[in-house]
Design a protein around this motif. Sequence first.
Motif, short mmCIF file in Angstrom:
data_model
loop_
_atom_site.label_atom_id
_atom_site.label_comp_id
_atom_site.label_asym_id
_atom_site.label_seq_id
_atom_site.Cartn_x
_atom_site.Cartn_y
_atom_site.Cartn_z
N THR A 167 -6.65 -1.73 4.99
CA THR A 167 -7.15 -3.30 3.82
C THR A 167 -7.31 -4.14 4.79
N PRO A 168 -8.44 -5.36 4.70
CA PRO A 168 -9.34 -5.78 5.53
C PRO A 168 -8.30 -6.14 7.21
N GLN A 169 -7.14 -6.32 6.82
CA GLN A 169 -5.81 -7.23 7.91
C GLN A 169 -6.47 -5.58 9.08
N MET A 170 -6.19 -4.81 8.04
CA MET A 170 -5.91 -3.35 9.17
C MET A 170 -6.70 -3.19 9.70
N TYR A 171 -8.01 -2.99 9.42
CA TYR A 171 -9.06 -3.27 9.88
C TYR A 171 -8.87 -4.08 11.27
N HIS A 172 -8.61 -5.31 10.86
CA HIS A 172 -9.00 -6.18 11.95
C HIS A 172 -8.09 -6.08 13.22
N ASP A 173 -6.25 -5.76 12.85
CA ASP A 173 -5.49 -5.10 13.67
C ASP A 173 -6.00 -4.04 14.06
N ILE A 174 -6.06 -3.33 13.87
CA ILE A 174 -6.61 -1.63 14.39
C ILE A 174 -7.95 -2.47 15.68
N MET A 175 -8.71 -2.88 15.99
CA MET A 175 -9.76 -3.65 16.80
C MET A 175 -8.74 -4.25 17.69
N LEU A 176 -7.99 -5.38 17.40
CA LEU A 176 -7.51 -5.53 18.52
C LEU A 176 -6.39 -5.07 18.70
N ALA A 177 -5.99 -3.66 18.33
CA ALA A 177 -4.88 -2.84 19.16
C ALA A 177 -5.49 -2.50 20.21
N LEU A 178 -6.96 -1.73 19.50
CA LEU A 178 -8.26 -1.11 20.71
C LEU A 178 -8.11 -1.99 21.76
N GLU A 179 -8.51 -3.47 21.70
CA GLU A 179 -9.10 -3.88 22.66
C GLU A 179 -7.79 -3.93 23.22
N ALA A 180 -6.98 -4.40 22.77
CA ALA A 180 -6.08 -4.31 24.26
C ALA A 180 -5.19 -3.16 24.44
N ALA A 181 -5.03 -1.96 24.03
CA ALA A 181 -5.42 -0.80 24.71
C ALA A 181 -6.19 -0.82 25.66
N SER A 182 -7.40 -0.76 25.71
CA SER A 182 -8.10 -0.82 26.47
C SER A 182 -8.34 -1.46 28.14
N LYS A 183 -7.04 -2.74 27.51
CA LYS A 183 -7.20 -3.20 28.71
C LYS A 183 -5.42 -2.74 29.12
N ASP A 184 -4.45 -2.07 28.40
CA ASP A 184 -3.17 -1.80 29.10
C ASP A 184 -3.26 -0.67 29.84
N ASP A 185 -1.96 -0.56 30.89
CA ASP A 185 -1.41 0.14 31.63
C ASP A 185 -1.11 1.28 31.15
N SER A 186 -1.70 2.02 29.68
CA SER A 186 -2.00 3.27 29.41
C SER A 186 -2.75 4.78 29.89
N ALA A 187 -2.34 5.57 29.40
CA ALA A 187 -3.93 6.39 30.45
C ALA A 187 -4.46 6.72 29.00
N ILE A 188 -4.35 6.91 27.78
CA ILE A 188 -4.40 7.44 26.79
C ILE A 188 -3.86 7.18 25.51
#
Length: 396
Positions: A167-188
């Motif tokens: 859904t459009p909400q999911m597209y937005h949420d995936i973008m937010l999640a990727l942005e957060a993941a790019s900055k968090d402590d995770s390696a993968i």
Amino acid sequence: MAGVAGRLARRWCSGALRSPLQVTRFPALQLHVCGPAMRASQKDFENAMNQVKLLKKDPGNEVKLKLYALYKQATEGPCNVPRPGVLDFINKAKWDAWHALGSLPKETARQNYVDLVSSLSASSESSGQVTPAADRKQPGSDALVVTSQDGITTITLNRPDKKNALTPQMYHDIMLALEAASKDDSAITVLTGNGDYYCSGNDLTNFTDIPPGEVEERARSGAVLLRDFVDCFIDFPKPLVAVVNGPAVGISVTLLGLFDVVYATDRATFHTPFSHLGQSPEGCSSYTFPKMMGPSKATEMLVFGKKLTAREACTQGLVTEVFPDSTFQKEVWVRLKAYSKLPPNAMRISKQVIRNREKEKLHAINAEESSILQERWLSDECMNAIVNFLSKKAKL
Ligand SMILES: CCCCCCCCCCC/C=C/C(=O)SCCNC(=O)CCNC(=O)[C@H](O)C(C)(C)COP(=O)(O)OP(=O)(O)OC[C@H]1O[C@@H](n2cnc3c(N)ncnc32)[C@H](O)[C@@H]1OP(=O)(O)O
């Protein structure tokens, strides 16, 4: 309940209770019990019972009670045995959980059991406590679940009753999640799906309820959304892994060309029915697919809508490795956990070395594909295909 729960946990873990629900190893998780899609077969149910035994971490007593209740309801139907005595805490808690399911049909209980185990299994190979990453903005709905543990951030599509259609909400949420993941402590970072599908692509109801006169504007904003969405994958700085837990359709397939590694169950299929839908390729697939599989195999997929098995997709280079469905989750998470212990900066830099020289090109291709698709969405061919889907005349 805390005292009862504690006692229950001790009894379960000590093996004092003999039932198909004996959880010897437990997962860490974020849980979602799905609606009654009523499609789980007896085989799915048996597989789920086996999967429960592979879980590594304790999901907590509430979940164990839920599993117990669903198992009983699925196999015996509604609870109509007498309630255990007040001092029989464990059996009383189990009875209560089962009884609470009322007259829930056996098929629905079976499906809910399978879905619950599936959501548990998604993270069962990890050892640390899964936390909804506290430092990130959480998705706007539970159609997306983001967890972080053991150096892996996992983004799970969680609309199993709609085959994880986006859904459009999911597209937005995936973008937010990727942005957060790019900055968090995770390696993968991992993208996966909950339930029997990885993802059925764009939710075709996104094309409905558009007031007359607004069609062009919706197509324009849809193209902007698509472009922004795909850009996030092009720019994602860490190793990005797709854990393809079932069939994949449309944009969920094309995007795989922008992942660094793609692991698939042998139950997965890969299908891009763009022509059937009057649409055209996106996700940079007009570039990545011919590059990885050669123009003619890419044409079979992107123009003729040929559906590939997981093994065929692996031969074509779209999938990195295929695993038997029965051991898929276990093998993949063991592997990813090991990779996540590698030095994160080295992995990030190596990814950049591999990907960076293509970035500019990929952004240009994404812009072009999005603009062509914007036109396509206004075509009669596309409108007719959507109407066909919605009227259930066509299953692509
Ligand atoms: C102008 C507006 C612009 C909007 C914004 C756009 C933003 C970006 C767009 C990017 C472009 C992307 C393109 C694509 O992804 S193309 C691919 C689209 N997907 C499909 O064509 C798949 C359609 N679904 C199916 O063919 C079948 O459902 C499927 C084979 C996936 C499963 O079949 P099965 O028989 O096993 O199960 P059901 O059909 O009964 O499905 C269960 C329920 O799920 C619903 N469902 C499944 N997929 C979708 C979907 N893609 N969109 C909406 N709904 C979907 C299905 O309808 C069932 O629902 P009900 O139980 O309510 O009937």
